[in-house]
Motif scaffolding. Structure first.
Motif, PDB file in Angstrom:
ATOM      1  N   THR A  41      -5.562  17.367 -33.380  1.00  0.00           N
ATOM      2  CA  THR A  41      -6.423  18.002 -34.450  1.00  0.00           C
ATOM      3  C   THR A  41      -6.125  19.248 -34.642  1.00  0.00           C
ATOM      4  N   GLN A  83     -10.770  13.842 -38.953  1.00  0.00           N
ATOM      5  CA  GLN A  83     -11.098  13.084 -37.932  1.00  0.00           C
ATOM      6  C   GLN A  83     -12.663  12.933 -38.247  1.00  0.00           C
ATOM      7  N   ASP A 156      -6.073  12.006 -39.809  1.00  0.00           N
ATOM      8  CA  ASP A 156      -6.381  12.105 -38.476  1.00  0.00           C
ATOM      9  C   ASP A 156      -7.210  11.086 -37.710  1.00  0.00           C
ATOM     10  N   GLU A 157      -6.538  10.290 -37.166  1.00  0.00           N
ATOM     11  CA  GLU A 157      -7.180   8.942 -36.690  1.00  0.00           C
ATOM     12  C   GLU A 157      -7.994   8.157 -37.442  1.00  0.00           C
TER      13      GLU A 157
HETATM   14 MG   LIG Z   1      -8.669  14.641 -32.699  1.00  0.00          MG
END
Ligand SMILES: [Mg+2]
Ligand SMILES: Nc1ncnc2c1ncn2[C@@H]1O[C@H](COP(=O)(O)OP(=O)(O)O)[C@@H](O)[C@H]1O
Length: 230
Positions: A41, A83, A156-157
């Protein structure tokens, strides 16, 4: 398209990224993996300009962008899906999308485009963002980033904590974007089969450095998962 060159990034006195270099070619999908806390991140935030490296350069579309604000980087064509999604829960789906278009109003074409990628959202335009399921919120967050037509999408994810059917829908949309060949994607992803199926190149990070990288042909799920197991 994007070259991150030997960046050092700190939170206060603790160094999070050390001489980290990552590259994304035009139209490429590049995946970044690694255990929690290794700095994935932090890397995306630094590319977006939310964190400033002490050393190193970031070159986007042929220009060094290290001095630009996050807003200016977005204007140059970097889209960011953070995220945990971070949509505006009290605003409607439509209002969330309009905010993604920033100062410009979304063109009808750009709205049609993102709704064609995520048809479920078109049934929910007047619903509050906070009333959507987690998976729908993730789709909204991706749609909001795409509406400004970014050349590079940072994700992000996107599959974290999301039900499998929506993971499949998100995977299909990213494949479709890849097929259009007009955008590059830098994807932080822990779901290894998904990462392998979509990436052109991958990096595995450990404590702020690249521990393993390669093209998709070199991506072995068992090898990568050894870096992720505790
Ligand atoms: Mg992360
Ligand atoms: N705001 C912050 N202040 C201080 N340390 C932070 C902050 N955010 C993250 N960190 C630390 O930086 C390291 C990398 O975090 P992060 O980039 O979020 O990792 P990842 O996304 O790979 O899980 C972790 O050790 C985390 O505790």
């Amino acid at each position: 398209m994007l070259a991150v060159n030997a960046i050092d990034v700190f939170y206060g006195e603790s160094q999070i990224l050390t001489q980290l270099s990552v590259a994304v070619g035009t139209g490429q999908v590049v995946c970044v993996m690694g255990r929690n806390g290794v700095g994935k991140t932090t890397l995306l935030k630094t590319i977006m300009g939310l964190l400033v490296p002490r050393q190193g350069t970031i070159v986007f579309d042929g220009h060094e962008i290290g001095h630009l604000t996050p807003y200016e980087r977005a204007r140059r064509g970097i889209g960011y899906v953070p995220q945990g999604r971070e949509i505006f829960p009290s605003l409607s789906v439509r209002e969330n999308l309009v905010l993604g278009a920033r100062r410009k109003r979304p063109t009808p074409e750009s709205l049609d485009y993102v709704l064609s990628l995520f048809p479920a959202l078109s049934q929910m335009l007047e619903k509050r963002g906070g009333d959507l399921s987690g998976g729908q919120q993730q789709q909204l967050a991706i749609a909001r980033a795409l509406i400004s037509d970014p050349k590079l999408l940072l994700l992000d994810e996107p599959t974290e904590g999301i039900q499998p059917s929506i993971v499949q829908e998100i995977a299909a949309v990213l494949q479709q974007i890849k097929g259009e060949r007009t955008r590059s994607i830098l994807l932080v992803e822990q779901y290894l089969e998904f990462a392998r199926s979509i990436c052109d190149h991958f990096y595995v990070m450990e404590k702020g450095v690249v521990a393993l990288e390669g093209d998709r042909e070199a991506f072995r799920v068992d090898e990568v998962s050894q870096f992720l197991s505790v």
